[in-house]
Design a protein around this motif. Structure first.
Motif, PDB file in Angstrom:
ATOM      1  N   GLY A 115       0.772  -1.248   0.014  1.00 50.86           N
ATOM      2  CA  GLY A 115      -0.118  -0.133   0.109  1.00 50.86           C
ATOM      3  C   GLY A 115       0.776   1.231   0.011  1.00 50.86           C
ATOM      4  O   GLY A 115       0.499   2.113  -0.635  1.00 50.86           O
ATOM      5  N   GLY A 119       0.680   3.643  -3.255  1.00 50.31           N
ATOM      6  CA  GLY A 119       0.437   4.958  -2.858  1.00 50.31           C
ATOM      7  C   GLY A 119       1.365   6.061  -3.302  1.00 50.31           C
ATOM      8  O   GLY A 119       0.999   7.090  -3.888  1.00 50.31           O
ATOM      9  N   ALA A 153      -3.642   8.937  -1.438  1.00 49.17           N
ATOM     10  CA  ALA A 153      -3.047   7.756  -2.230  1.00 49.17           C
ATOM     11  C   ALA A 153      -2.744   6.820  -1.718  1.00 49.17           C
ATOM     12  O   ALA A 153      -2.844   5.650  -2.234  1.00 49.17           O
ATOM     13  CB  ALA A 153      -1.960   8.535  -3.332  1.00 49.17           C
ATOM     14  N   VAL A 154      -1.908   6.932  -0.553  1.00 45.72           N
ATOM     15  CA  VAL A 154      -1.391   5.738   0.362  1.00 45.72           C
ATOM     16  C   VAL A 154      -2.582   5.079   0.761  1.00 45.72           C
ATOM     17  O   VAL A 154      -2.635   3.781   1.036  1.00 45.72           O
ATOM     18  CB  VAL A 154      -0.512   6.274   1.223  1.00 45.72           C
ATOM     19  CG1 VAL A 154      -0.051   5.108   2.047  1.00 45.72           C
ATOM     20  CG2 VAL A 154       0.773   6.564   0.739  1.00 45.72           C
ATOM     21  N   ALA A 157      -4.563   3.407  -2.117  1.00 46.26           N
ATOM     22  CA  ALA A 157      -4.097   1.767  -2.419  1.00 46.26           C
ATOM     23  C   ALA A 157      -3.851   0.753  -1.464  1.00 46.26           C
ATOM     24  O   ALA A 157      -4.084  -0.428  -1.830  1.00 46.26           O
ATOM     25  CB  ALA A 157      -2.388   2.442  -2.687  1.00 46.26           C
ATOM     26  N   THR A 158      -3.842   1.041  -0.335  1.00 42.08           N
ATOM     27  CA  THR A 158      -3.738   0.137   0.856  1.00 42.08           C
ATOM     28  C   THR A 158      -5.186  -0.595   0.834  1.00 42.08           C
ATOM     29  O   THR A 158      -5.443  -1.864   1.056  1.00 42.08           O
ATOM     30  CB  THR A 158      -3.551   0.636   2.307  1.00 42.08           C
ATOM     31  OG1 THR A 158      -2.002   1.209   2.134  1.00 42.08           O
ATOM     32  CG2 THR A 158      -3.256  -0.253   3.118  1.00 42.08           C
ATOM     33  N   MET A 187      -7.770  12.295  -4.490  1.00 45.00           N
ATOM     34  CA  MET A 187      -6.589  12.380  -4.508  1.00 45.00           C
ATOM     35  C   MET A 187      -6.285  13.251  -5.522  1.00 45.00           C
ATOM     36  O   MET A 187      -5.276  14.278  -5.625  1.00 45.00           O
ATOM     37  CB  MET A 187      -5.767  11.048  -4.727  1.00 45.00           C
ATOM     38  CG  MET A 187      -4.394  11.088  -4.643  1.00 45.00           C
ATOM     39  SD  MET A 187      -3.515  11.520  -6.377  1.00 45.00           S
ATOM     40  CE  MET A 187      -2.031  11.778  -5.965  1.00 45.00           C
TER      41      MET A 187
END
Length: 257
Positions: A115, A119, A153-154, A157-158, A187
């Protein structure tokens, strides 16, 4: 300061970019589910398809949204090599995250590392895409909003990787995809709201290609890839369907003997 318009075509580009993000997320999640139920070469192929789908969806979302970006007092062009590099970055980092989760024995650790990597890669794709923008003036960023966009974003993604590991049913995948599309789009626009432009009016020609010359055709091509891949995934039998088909054939083979 130049006036920035993030939606020059009204709601068209924000809505269309959100749709592309959702399609990429949904396709990526479905492929990840297929991958985790497969082994060997089949797992690898499904993971590659998942990564390319998510990466393509994110990149297409970004540049579809950028079709509505305008700056008063200046034309806008795009550096072609940097734009292509941003696409490659999106593909590579998403692939790294998906493969980390798909093959790691310690999936919790892989989820965190995947993630974070994915991200940061998505954020890098966004800001590489912004670095490709050419206009008459200087572009600056609000560091607080930049940091917030990276954090989003992180987290997004996670959450996407977690969903790929834990969500199986089509309805749950659909809901997760809508949420992921909203996160990725948020984002993007958080990063865009961090932008300020000081315009230096000039009659000189800008280097690079216009959005309609390069970005639009490429986005259409990648969007077509998503739709074609969606059809392929929808028509491909799942592991349960293959097992049911094989089970149905066994009694027939026994009677034949």
């Amino acid at each position: 300061m130049g006036h920035l318009d993030h939606a020059a075509f009204g709601w068209l580009t924000p809505v269309l970019s959100y749709v592309m993000a959702c399609i990429g997320a949904a396709l990526g999640l479905r492929c990840t589910v297929r991958a985790l139920a497969a082994t060997g070469r089949a797992r690898r192929n499904w993971l590659v398809t998942a990564a390319s789908s998510i990466g393509t969806g994110i990149w297409t979302m970004h540049f579809v949204a950028m079709l509505g970006f305008r700056v008063s007092g200046s034309d806008i062009r795009y550096d072609v090599p940097l734009t292509i590099l941003s696409l490659l970055v999106a593909m590579v980092v998403v692939c790294a995250g998906v493969f980390a989760v798909g093959y790691s024995r310690d999936r919790n650790r892989a989820l965190v590392l995947g993630g974070l990597t994915t991200g940061l890669g998505v954020a890098s794709m966004h800001y590489l895409g912004m670095a490709a923008v050419r206009l008459h003036g200087d572009v600056t960023y609000d560091p607080v909003l930049v940091g917030l966009s990276v954090l989003i974003a992180v987290v997004a993604a996670t959450a996407a990787l977690w969903a790929g590991l834990n969500i199986k049913s089509p309805l749950a995948v659909t809901v997760a995809s809508l949420v992921m599309g909203a996160a990725v789009t948020s984002m993007h626009y958080t990063g865009m709201f961090s932008v300020s432009v000081r315009v230096d009016p000039s009659g000189d020609a800008l280097p690079g290609a216009t959005a309609m010359q390069f970005i639009f055709p490429l986005a259409v091509g990648l969007g077509s890839y998503l739709f074609i891949t969606s059809a392929f995934v929808a028509l491909s039998p799942t592991a349960d369907e293959r097992e049911a088909s094989a089970s149905a054939q066994r009694p027939v083979e026994s009677v034949a003997r």
